[in-house]
Design a protein around this motif. Structure first.
Motif, PDB file in Angstrom:
ATOM      1  N   LEU A 138     -48.864  17.796 -10.560  1.00  0.00           N
ATOM      2  CA  LEU A 138     -48.019  17.509  -9.228  1.00  0.00           C
ATOM      3  C   LEU A 138     -48.801  18.138  -8.230  1.00  0.00           C
ATOM      4  CD1 LEU A 138     -45.336  16.425  -8.240  1.00  0.00           C
ATOM      5  CD2 LEU A 138     -44.478  18.798  -8.490  1.00  0.00           C
TER       6      LEU A 138
ATOM      7  N   GLN B  85     -42.523  26.180 -14.443  1.00  0.00           N
ATOM      8  CA  GLN B  85     -43.354  25.974 -13.139  1.00  0.00           C
ATOM      9  C   GLN B  85     -44.523  26.232 -13.113  1.00  0.00           C
ATOM     10  OE1 GLN B  85     -40.772  27.050  -9.354  1.00  0.00           O
ATOM     11  NE2 GLN B  85     -40.217  28.229 -10.997  1.00  0.00           N
TER      12      GLN B  85
ATOM     13  N   LEU C 298     -46.002  26.996 -10.000  1.00  0.00           N
ATOM     14  CA  LEU C 298     -45.870  26.034  -8.818  1.00  0.00           C
ATOM     15  C   LEU C 298     -44.561  26.681  -8.107  1.00  0.00           C
ATOM     16  CD1 LEU C 298     -46.904  22.455 -10.223  1.00  0.00           C
ATOM     17  CD2 LEU C 298     -48.163  23.949  -8.905  1.00  0.00           C
TER      18      LEU C 298
ATOM     19  N   VAL D 227     -41.862  24.496  -7.040  1.00  0.00           N
ATOM     20  CA  VAL D 227     -41.040  23.152  -7.316  1.00  0.00           C
ATOM     21  C   VAL D 227     -39.549  23.412  -6.965  1.00  0.00           C
ATOM     22  CG1 VAL D 227     -42.842  22.625  -9.010  1.00  0.00           C
ATOM     23  CG2 VAL D 227     -40.649  23.553  -9.635  1.00  0.00           C
TER      24      VAL D 227
ATOM     25  N   ASP E 151     -34.207  25.704  -7.344  1.00  0.00           N
ATOM     26  CA  ASP E 151     -35.489  25.986  -7.221  1.00  0.00           C
ATOM     27  C   ASP E 151     -35.602  27.561  -7.199  1.00  0.00           C
ATOM     28  OD1 ASP E 151     -35.499  27.354  -4.470  1.00  0.00           O
ATOM     29  OD2 ASP E 151     -34.963  25.424  -3.698  1.00  0.00           O
TER      30      ASP E 151
ATOM     31  N   ARG F 103     -42.016  32.090  -9.313  1.00  0.00           N
ATOM     32  CA  ARG F 103     -42.616  30.927  -9.693  1.00  0.00           C
ATOM     33  C   ARG F 103     -43.004  30.769 -11.215  1.00  0.00           C
ATOM     34  NH1 ARG F 103     -46.232  30.099  -4.375  1.00  0.00           N
ATOM     35  NH2 ARG F 103     -44.551  30.242  -3.030  1.00  0.00           N
TER      36      ARG F 103
ATOM     37  N   ILE G 205     -38.627  15.828  -9.328  1.00  0.00           N
ATOM     38  CA  ILE G 205     -39.417  16.857  -9.274  1.00  0.00           C
ATOM     39  C   ILE G 205     -40.481  16.798  -8.038  1.00  0.00           C
ATOM     40  CG2 ILE G 205     -41.135  18.569 -10.365  1.00  0.00           C
ATOM     41  CD1 ILE G 205     -39.901  17.511 -13.042  1.00  0.00           C
ATOM     42  N   ARG G 206     -40.735  17.720  -7.115  1.00  0.00           N
ATOM     43  CA  ARG G 206     -41.360  17.780  -6.145  1.00  0.00           C
ATOM     44  C   ARG G 206     -41.795  19.249  -5.772  1.00  0.00           C
ATOM     45  NH1 ARG G 206     -39.784  15.161  -1.628  1.00  0.00           N
ATOM     46  NH2 ARG G 206     -38.248  14.058  -2.666  1.00  0.00           N
ATOM     47  N   LEU G 207     -43.018  19.593  -4.825  1.00  0.00           N
ATOM     48  CA  LEU G 207     -43.324  20.640  -4.629  1.00  0.00           C
ATOM     49  C   LEU G 207     -42.386  21.021  -3.246  1.00  0.00           C
ATOM     50  CD1 LEU G 207     -47.255  20.512  -4.905  1.00  0.00           C
ATOM     51  CD2 LEU G 207     -45.651  21.987  -6.172  1.00  0.00           C
ATOM     52  N   ARG G 208     -41.957  22.117  -3.138  1.00  0.00           N
ATOM     53  CA  ARG G 208     -41.219  22.633  -2.025  1.00  0.00           C
ATOM     54  C   ARG G 208     -41.911  22.402  -0.658  1.00  0.00           C
ATOM     55  NH1 ARG G 208     -37.384  26.490  -1.656  1.00  0.00           N
ATOM     56  NH2 ARG G 208     -38.780  27.938  -0.938  1.00  0.00           N
TER      57      ARG G 208
ATOM     58  N   TYR H   7     -46.983  21.151 -14.369  1.00  0.00           N
ATOM     59  CA  TYR H   7     -45.547  21.824 -14.687  1.00  0.00           C
ATOM     60  C   TYR H   7     -45.195  21.280 -16.153  1.00  0.00           C
ATOM     61  CZ  TYR H   7     -43.697  17.139 -13.485  1.00  0.00           C
ATOM     62  OH  TYR H   7     -43.560  15.879 -13.258  1.00  0.00           O
TER      63      TYR H   7
END
Length: 140
Positions: free
Chosen positions: A43, A67, A70, A72, A88, A93, A113-116, A125
Motif C-alpha cells: 500500500l 498493519q 503502517l 492505516v 485506526d 501501528r 484500506i488506505r494510509l492515514r 499489510y
C-alpha cells in the motif's frame, strides 16, 4: 451468494473518499475477501484498496488487518457506499485492527484500506476475514 458489481460500488466508494478530502491516486476494483484466506498487499500513499465481503441478512464477520508498522485506516461501506464504520490505531501501528460487520440485509459490504496520511510511508499489510456466522446480541 451475491454477485459483486464492481463499477458502480467502486465509483461510489471513490467518490465518498474524494468528498471526505482524501486524495485518490489509485483505487482498485474490489476483489472478494474470502473467509480464512490471508491477503497481503503493498500500500502506497494515495492508494485505496477495496475488498468485497458478500453477506446474507443477519450475518456477522470480523475482518482483521495486520498493519506491519503502517499507519492505516480501515472503513466498512454499505452496498450503497455509506460509511458504516472506521477503525485506526495511530498509537500502535504494530497491533492488528479489527472491524466487525453485521449485515442488516443481504448484499455486499466493502472494506476499504488506505494510509492515514499522504506523508505515511508505503509498506505491506495483511488482511483476513473470519468465517461469517449468525450475528448475536454481543456482536458490534
Amino acid at each position: 451468494m451475491a454477485k459483486v458489481q464492481t463499477a458502480g460500488v467502486l465509483g461510489r466508494a471513490v467518490t465518498l473518499a474524494w468528498l471526505a478530502g482524501a486524495p485518490i491516486l489509485s483505487a482498485q476494483a474490489p476483489g472478494n475477501l474470502d473467509p480464512g484466506v490471508r491477503v497481503e498487499r503493498l500500500l502506497a500513499p494515495g492508494e485505496v484498496h477495496v475488498f468485497a465481503v458478500p453477506l446474507l441478512s443477519g450475518q456477522f464477520v470480523r475482518v482483521i488487518v495486520e498493519q506491519n508498522h503502517l499507519d492505516v485506516a480501515v472503513r466498512s461501506l454499505s452496498p450503497e457506499g455509506v460509511v458504516l464504520g472506521e477503525v485506526d490505531n495511530s498509537a500502535d501501528r504494530n497491533d492488528p485492527l479489527s472491524l466487525s460487520l453485521v449485515a442488516e440485509c443481504e448484499g455486499i459490504r466493502l472494506v476499504e484500506i488506505r494510509l492515514r496520511s499522504r506523508m505515511s510511508v508505503a509498506g505491506r499489510y495483511t488482511l483476513s476475514a473470519e468465517t461469517p456466522r449468525a450475528a448475536t446480541e454481543d456482536d458490534d
